[in-house]
Design a protein around this motif. Structure first.
Motif, short mmCIF file in Angstrom:
data_model
loop_
_atom_site.label_atom_id
_atom_site.label_comp_id
_atom_site.label_asym_id
_atom_site.label_seq_id
_atom_site.Cartn_x
_atom_site.Cartn_y
_atom_site.Cartn_z
N VAL A 191 18.48 26.55 80.62
CA VAL A 191 17.61 26.77 81.77
C VAL A 191 17.71 28.23 82.20
O VAL A 191 18.80 28.73 82.48
N GLN A 199 16.96 31.53 91.41
CA GLN A 199 18.39 31.42 91.14
C GLN A 199 19.14 30.83 92.34
O GLN A 199 20.02 29.98 92.17
N LEU A 202 18.43 27.09 92.24
CA LEU A 202 19.14 26.33 91.22
C LEU A 202 20.65 26.36 91.43
O LEU A 202 21.34 25.40 91.07
N SER A 213 26.18 23.70 85.61
CA SER A 213 26.10 25.16 85.66
C SER A 213 26.06 25.78 84.28
O SER A 213 25.46 26.84 84.07
N CYS A 216 22.72 26.89 82.69
CA CYS A 216 21.88 27.88 83.36
C CYS A 216 22.25 29.31 82.98
O CYS A 216 23.43 29.69 82.97
#
Length: 251
Positions: A191, A199, A202, A213, A216
């Motif tokens: 992601v 950011q 998320l 986490s 990402c």
């Protein structure tokens, strides 16, 4: 709030009945209005296609005016040709997602941290072409176009602030009810949130336990040419972003 993610048929007739749009104002009409607050208007646009086989999810803030126009134009043409709802939605998303100079900026930045090599492509620009498209799922924190009234009362593209995306109850409902299930359904994809507003959003989702986490790639600057700190921020985080890509695609 109406969530039409699986109800494209509800909007197909409205899309066919719209005049050929020459400006976003032609599309900001009541039949497509999803939600209205004091200074925000959220409209339906055909961005509902989900590629569950994708290897990369790129998350923008929300579709802008240009993307909205392109999506409706592509959807209308596909409907006239008698294509299925699924094919109509894919055509719309492919035509509109990160369209314009943002695509080339985005591709250059992603190539610079090695994503194209990890995916086996000559360039991440290929993600928007036939050979790379099956690897990509482009989306937005708020899937549908959001417009904010300026001080003169004119609608402008929402940029993630005032209200802040990560703390707005209205906008976060779209994140929780649409974006999070969307990302979860594409379980093997990295992601990539674009810019600070996405950011922050998320990171909140991660902190609340809705998203891992390690999926990402944080600190990727928004690729818009209007982002004056893009080059500096990209250089600052380039090595750590390269490491995230290497780690993710080596697992």
């Amino acid at each position: 709030m109406r969530i039409p993610a699986t109800q494209f048929s509800e909007y197909a007739e409205a899309i066919l009945s719209l005049p050929e749009a020459s400006s976003p104002g032609d599309l900001r009409v009541d039949p497509l209005l999803l939600e209205s607050t004091d200074n925000l208007r959220i409209y339906y646009a055909p961005f509902d296609h989900i590629n569950t086989a994708a290897k990369v999810i790129i998350v923008g803030i929300t579709p802008g005016e240009r993307q909205m126009l392109l999506a409706f134009d592509a959807a209308r043409q596909a409907l006239v040709r008698g294509m299925s709802a699924e094919a109509v939605l894919e055509a719309a998303k492919r035509a509109a997602s990160f369209a314009g100079s943002m695509r080339s900026n985005l591709a250059g930045m992603l190539d610079g941290i090695g994503l194209h090599t990890a995916l086996g492509l000559t360039s991440t620009a290929r993600l928007f072409e036939d050979d790379g498209w099956p690897l990509l799922h482009p989306t937005s924190a708020v899937r549908y176009p959001v417009f904010k009234r300026d001080r003169h009362g004119s609608p402008k593209n929402y940029s993630g602030t005032a209200p802040d995306l990560a703390t707005s109850p209205v906008l976060m409902r779209y994140v929780y009810h649409i974006l999070v299930p969307e990302i979860v359904s594409i379980s093997n994809a990295l992601v990539i949130p674009l810019g600070s507003a996405v950011q922050r959003t998320l990171r909140r989702v991660v902190q609340e336990g809705h998203l891992r986490s390690d999926r990402c790639l944080f600190d990727f600057p928004h690729p818009s040419g209007a982002n004056g700190s893009r080059v500096k921020d990209y250089a600052k985080h380039r090595l750590e972003m390269e490491a995230v890509i290497s780690r993710w695609f080596d697992t």
